[in-house]
Motif scaffolding. Sequence first.
Motif, PDB file in Angstrom:
ATOM      1  N   LYS A  30       0.837  -1.194   0.000  1.00 20.93           N
ATOM      2  CA  LYS A  30       0.000   0.000   0.000  1.00 20.93           C
ATOM      3  C   LYS A  30       0.875   1.248   0.000  1.00 20.93           C
ATOM      4  O   LYS A  30       1.969   1.241   0.560  1.00 20.93           O
ATOM      5  CB  LYS A  30      -0.911   0.015   1.229  1.00 20.93           C
ATOM      6  CG  LYS A  30      -1.920  -1.116   1.237  1.00 20.93           C
ATOM      7  CD  LYS A  30      -2.819  -1.015   2.446  1.00 20.93           C
ATOM      8  CE  LYS A  30      -3.922  -2.060   2.397  1.00 20.93           C
ATOM      9  NZ  LYS A  30      -4.833  -1.922   3.547  1.00 20.93           N
ATOM     10  N   GLY A  31       0.363   2.292  -0.611  1.00 19.29           N
ATOM     11  CA  GLY A  31       1.070   3.561  -0.645  1.00 19.29           C
ATOM     12  C   GLY A  31       0.670   4.330  -1.885  1.00 19.29           C
ATOM     13  O   GLY A  31       0.141   3.762  -2.845  1.00 19.29           O
ATOM     14  N   ASN A  32       0.922   5.623  -1.866  1.00 17.44           N
ATOM     15  CA  ASN A  32       0.566   6.481  -2.997  1.00 17.44           C
ATOM     16  C   ASN A  32       1.400   6.158  -4.226  1.00 17.44           C
ATOM     17  O   ASN A  32       2.391   5.424  -4.145  1.00 17.44           O
ATOM     18  CB  ASN A  32       0.757   7.951  -2.612  1.00 17.44           C
ATOM     19  CG  ASN A  32      -0.247   8.396  -1.570  1.00 17.44           C
ATOM     20  OD1 ASN A  32      -1.375   7.914  -1.521  1.00 17.44           O
ATOM     21  ND2 ASN A  32       0.164   9.318  -0.713  1.00 17.44           N
ATOM     22  N   LEU A  33       1.011   6.750  -5.342  1.00 22.04           N
ATOM     23  CA  LEU A  33       1.783   6.609  -6.569  1.00 22.04           C
ATOM     24  C   LEU A  33       3.211   7.072  -6.341  1.00 22.04           C
ATOM     25  O   LEU A  33       3.449   8.101  -5.702  1.00 22.04           O
ATOM     26  CB  LEU A  33       1.166   7.456  -7.694  1.00 22.04           C
ATOM     27  CG  LEU A  33      -0.111   6.915  -8.329  1.00 22.04           C
ATOM     28  CD1 LEU A  33      -0.739   7.984  -9.218  1.00 22.04           C
ATOM     29  CD2 LEU A  33       0.159   5.657  -9.125  1.00 22.04           C
ATOM     30  N   GLY A  34       4.146   6.293  -6.833  1.00 22.44           N
ATOM     31  CA  GLY A  34       5.539   6.706  -6.810  1.00 22.44           C
ATOM     32  C   GLY A  34       6.284   6.504  -5.512  1.00 22.44           C
ATOM     33  O   GLY A  34       7.407   6.990  -5.370  1.00 22.44           O
ATOM     34  N   VAL A  35       5.724   5.762  -4.550  1.00 20.95           N
ATOM     35  CA  VAL A  35       6.427   5.581  -3.280  1.00 20.95           C
ATOM     36  C   VAL A  35       7.450   4.452  -3.316  1.00 20.95           C
ATOM     37  O   VAL A  35       8.289   4.349  -2.426  1.00 20.95           O
ATOM     38  CB  VAL A  35       5.465   5.353  -2.078  1.00 20.95           C
ATOM     39  CG1 VAL A  35       4.603   6.567  -1.828  1.00 20.95           C
ATOM     40  CG2 VAL A  35       4.665   4.093  -2.235  1.00 20.95           C
ATOM     41  N   ILE A 123       4.054   1.954   2.425  1.00 18.10           N
ATOM     42  CA  ILE A 123       5.215   2.793   2.120  1.00 18.10           C
ATOM     43  C   ILE A 123       4.730   4.233   1.977  1.00 18.10           C
ATOM     44  O   ILE A 123       3.763   4.493   1.253  1.00 18.10           O
ATOM     45  CB  ILE A 123       5.901   2.343   0.818  1.00 18.10           C
ATOM     46  CG1 ILE A 123       6.231   0.849   0.860  1.00 18.10           C
ATOM     47  CG2 ILE A 123       7.161   3.177   0.557  1.00 18.10           C
ATOM     48  CD1 ILE A 123       6.641   0.265  -0.477  1.00 18.10           C
ATOM     49  N   ASN A 124       5.389   5.140   2.672  1.00 16.29           N
ATOM     50  CA  ASN A 124       5.046   6.559   2.589  1.00 16.29           C
ATOM     51  C   ASN A 124       6.282   7.376   2.259  1.00 16.29           C
ATOM     52  O   ASN A 124       7.369   7.091   2.767  1.00 16.29           O
ATOM     53  CB  ASN A 124       4.458   7.054   3.911  1.00 16.29           C
ATOM     54  CG  ASN A 124       3.097   6.470   4.184  1.00 16.29           C
ATOM     55  OD1 ASN A 124       2.180   6.638   3.391  1.00 16.29           O
ATOM     56  ND2 ASN A 124       2.961   5.774   5.296  1.00 16.29           N
ATOM     57  N   ASN A 125       6.092   8.384   1.421  1.00 17.05           N
ATOM     58  CA  ASN A 125       7.159   9.345   1.147  1.00 17.05           C
ATOM     59  C   ASN A 125       7.302  10.286   2.334  1.00 17.05           C
ATOM     60  O   ASN A 125       6.313  10.659   2.960  1.00 17.05           O
ATOM     61  CB  ASN A 125       6.835  10.178  -0.099  1.00 17.05           C
ATOM     62  CG  ASN A 125       7.131   9.435  -1.373  1.00 17.05           C
ATOM     63  OD1 ASN A 125       8.050   8.630  -1.440  1.00 17.05           O
ATOM     64  ND2 ASN A 125       6.354   9.709  -2.402  1.00 17.05           N
ATOM     65  N   THR A 126       8.537  10.659   2.614  1.00 13.93           N
ATOM     66  CA  THR A 126       8.826  11.689   3.608  1.00 13.93           C
ATOM     67  C   THR A 126       9.730  12.727   2.938  1.00 13.93           C
ATOM     68  O   THR A 126      10.148  12.532   1.795  1.00 13.93           O
ATOM     69  CB  THR A 126       9.541  11.106   4.848  1.00 13.93           C
ATOM     70  OG1 THR A 126      10.835  10.646   4.456  1.00 13.93           O
ATOM     71  CG2 THR A 126       8.741   9.978   5.475  1.00 13.93           C
ATOM     72  N   GLU A 127      10.029  13.778   3.640  1.00 13.45           N
ATOM     73  CA  GLU A 127      10.913  14.805   3.084  1.00 13.45           C
ATOM     74  C   GLU A 127      12.294  14.259   2.749  1.00 13.45           C
ATOM     75  O   GLU A 127      12.940  14.694   1.802  1.00 13.45           O
ATOM     76  CB  GLU A 127      11.045  15.977   4.050  1.00 13.45           C
ATOM     77  CG  GLU A 127       9.795  16.812   4.152  1.00 13.45           C
ATOM     78  CD  GLU A 127       9.984  17.986   5.093  1.00 13.45           C
ATOM     79  OE1 GLU A 127      11.143  18.360   5.381  1.00 13.45           O
ATOM     80  OE2 GLU A 127       8.957  18.528   5.539  1.00 13.45           O
ATOM     81  N   SER A 128      12.751  13.265   3.528  1.00 13.31           N
ATOM     82  CA  SER A 128      14.108  12.772   3.345  1.00 13.31           C
ATOM     83  C   SER A 128      14.201  11.367   2.753  1.00 13.31           C
ATOM     84  O   SER A 128      15.277  10.824   2.611  1.00 13.31           O
ATOM     85  CB  SER A 128      14.845  12.795   4.676  1.00 13.31           C
ATOM     86  OG  SER A 128      14.197  11.965   5.601  1.00 13.31           O
ATOM     87  N   GLY A 129      13.068  10.749   2.453  1.00 10.24           N
ATOM     88  CA  GLY A 129      13.115   9.401   1.903  1.00 10.24           C
ATOM     89  C   GLY A 129      11.768   8.701   1.998  1.00 10.24           C
ATOM     90  O   GLY A 129      10.750   9.236   1.584  1.00 10.24           O
TER      91      GLY A 129
END
Length: 135
Positions: A30-35, A123-129
């Motif tokens: 699970k996670g948004n597009l591009g993660v 999986i989630n995007n963060t500012e650093s990764g």
Amino acid sequence: MRFKIHQLKEWNDVIHKITPELKHNILLLKGNLGVGKTTFTQYLLKELGSEDEISSPTYSIVNEYDTSKGKVYHFDLYRLKNVSEAYDFGIEEYLDSGFLSIIEWPEIYMDELEGYDFHEMTINNTESGREIEFN
């Protein structure tokens, strides 16, 4: 299990910690597009010994790969409009095969997974990764 990664090569560390924990033959991503759902799958399949060219099953809906541990099915349910489309391509046969099934965008099929044991990775995007949570 929780992980934070900042570079692509760190997926290897995640894979080495998750692989021994895979007790069920279904892994939901699970996670948004591009993660990095497909990127994770590429690293995992390489770790499992696949020499196949690994790509997103966005348009094919399911890709089949050979590994030293047996077949692996990689699904992308993003384009499905309803759950009956999953039945149309025979998702149950894949899931019941005993081989590892990796499912990206499983949300449309969650109710049908009620009788199955599975792992879930977000999986989630963060500012650093990226931040990864594996259950």
